[in-house]
Design an enzyme around this catalytic site. Structure first.
Site, PDB file in Angstrom:
ATOM      1  N   ASP A  14       5.168  -7.396   2.357  1.00 49.68           N
ATOM      2  CA  ASP A  14       4.425  -7.788   1.155  1.00 49.68           C
ATOM      3  C   ASP A  14       5.373  -8.104   0.019  1.00 49.68           C
ATOM      4  OD1 ASP A  14       1.685  -7.849   1.556  1.00 49.68           O
ATOM      5  OD2 ASP A  14       1.414  -5.704   1.187  1.00 49.68           O
ATOM      6  N   GLU A  18      -9.515  -9.396   3.350  1.00 51.68           N
ATOM      7  CA  GLU A  18      -9.806  -8.007   2.958  1.00 51.68           C
ATOM      8  C   GLU A  18     -11.200  -7.890   2.341  1.00 51.68           C
ATOM      9  OE1 GLU A  18      -6.648  -5.874   1.047  1.00 51.68           O
ATOM     10  OE2 GLU A  18      -7.927  -4.170   0.566  1.00 51.68           O
ATOM     11  N   SER A  64       0.842  -1.203   0.000  1.00 56.82           N
ATOM     12  CA  SER A  64       0.000   0.000   0.000  1.00 56.82           C
ATOM     13  C   SER A  64       0.872   1.246   0.000  1.00 56.82           C
ATOM     14  CB  SER A  64      -0.921   0.009   1.216  1.00 56.82           C
ATOM     15  OG  SER A  64      -0.180  -0.194   2.403  1.00 56.82           O
ATOM     16  N   GLU A 122      -0.574 -12.447  -2.070  1.00 55.96           N
ATOM     17  CA  GLU A 122      -2.016 -12.351  -2.318  1.00 55.96           C
ATOM     18  C   GLU A 122      -2.511 -13.527  -3.160  1.00 55.96           C
ATOM     19  OE1 GLU A 122      -2.994  -8.584  -4.077  1.00 55.96           O
ATOM     20  OE2 GLU A 122      -2.122  -7.441  -2.423  1.00 55.96           O
TER      21      GLU A 122
HETATM   22  O1  KIV Z   1      -0.587  -3.369   1.450  1.00 56.35           O
HETATM   23  C1  KIV Z   1      -1.128  -3.337   2.560  1.00 56.35           C
HETATM   24  O2  KIV Z   1      -0.959  -2.402   3.341  1.00 56.35           O
HETATM   25  C2  KIV Z   1      -1.973  -4.471   2.929  1.00 56.35           C
HETATM   26  C3  KIV Z   1      -2.883  -4.308   4.100  1.00 56.35           C
HETATM   27  C4  KIV Z   1      -3.804  -3.211   3.924  1.00 56.35           C
HETATM   28  C5  KIV Z   1      -3.530  -5.562   4.492  1.00 56.35           C
HETATM   29  O3  KIV Z   1      -1.932  -5.480   2.286  1.00 56.35           O
END
Ligand code: KIV
Length: 258
Positions: A81, A177, A43, A112
């Site tokens: 991530d 989510e 994000s 994901e």
């Molecule tokens: O990228 C992110 O911040 C996320 C969260 C919002 C779960 O995957």
């Protein structure tokens, strides 16, 4: 097993798990006292870089931010991530997950997807990489408008099956989510591992939000985001004071000069 993961697993059905995003040391230093998990989320693409999609985030960006975040963490589990196009096949995923972990000293990576990426997750787990799952809205594969998941019975069946499959293949937790309330409740009840909700109701074992959203720094109109504070107001006050002190030659006074 990583003792921090063990602790998180032990919270299932006992106490809520607190997860928040951080992209820098200063933020993780503040969060760490209150969080079980600090997520370096992709994000950061929209929040820090104003990208339209997380697809523009690359491995180098994730690693540089993760290195900074690591410096502010004393006790929380650090999850990073894996960005878009860095886990298209088993060898690519393993090479990149190892690089993230080696360079940033992260405890785990987040990917994901469900059934579609199960062989990749299996391969990471076989190589002792700790993995967090992510189901429901998947920003890296999002096309068109965001819509909550679990509307049709087929979608509900698939999401539950995906959650069970991820658990069977060794993920230690799953981010849910924007999953409809009764379905997130069912998934959470069926799983032995904890679910971390974002827009997926109070029934999940824990909650995650983008920190910049919850403090009111990043302005968003997403339904599930509660702005718990208006930090912009305080930043503005400090900037206003600096500006006026400079203009009035109050700053830098002799105290702040050599
Ligand atoms: O990228 C992110 O911040 C996320 C969260 C919002 C779960 O995957």
């Amino acid at each position: 097993m990583n003792p921090k993961i063990k602790k998180i697993l032990s919270k299932k059905n006992k106490s809520k798990i607190i997860c928040l995003t951080s992209y820098t040391k200063n933020f993780s230093e503040i969060l760490d006292k209150y969080t079980d998990i600090i997520l370096v989320g992709d994000s950061l693409g929209s929040v820090l870089y104003s990208f339209d999609t997380t697809k523009n985030v690359n491995l180098k960006m994730m690693i540089e931010h993760s290195k900074s975040v690591r410096k502010g963490i004393k006790k929380s589990l650090m999850v990073v991530d894996m960005p878009y196009n860095t886990y298209r096949n088993k060898s690519e995923a393993l090479k990149n997950a190892k690089k993230i972990i080696k360079d940033s000293k992260a405890d785990a990576v987040k990917l994901e997807g469900g059934k579609k990426i199960i062989n990749i997750i299996k391969h990471l787990r076989k190589n002792k990489i700790n993995v967090m799952g992510h189901l429901g809205i998947l920003p890296q594969s999002q096309k068109g408008k965001f819509r909550y998941k679990g509307k049709t019975s087929l979608e509900r069946k698939r999401l539950l099956a995906d959650a069970m499959l991820l658990q069977k293949n060794g993920v230690f937790s799953i981010v849910l989510e924007c999953i409809e309330t009764s379905l997130s409740k069912k998934i959470t009840k069926e799983l032995k591992i904890p679910t971390i909700g974002i827009g997926s109701s109070v029934n999940c074992d824990g909650q995650v939000l983008v920190t910049d959203d919850l403090i009111g720094l990043n302005l968003t109109s997403i339904k599930f985001v509660k702005s718990f504070y208006n930090i912009r107001k305080h930043i503005e006050l400090a900037i206003k004071k600096f500006s006026s002190d400079v203009k009035n030659k109050k700053y830098p006074s002799s105290k702040f000069s050599y």
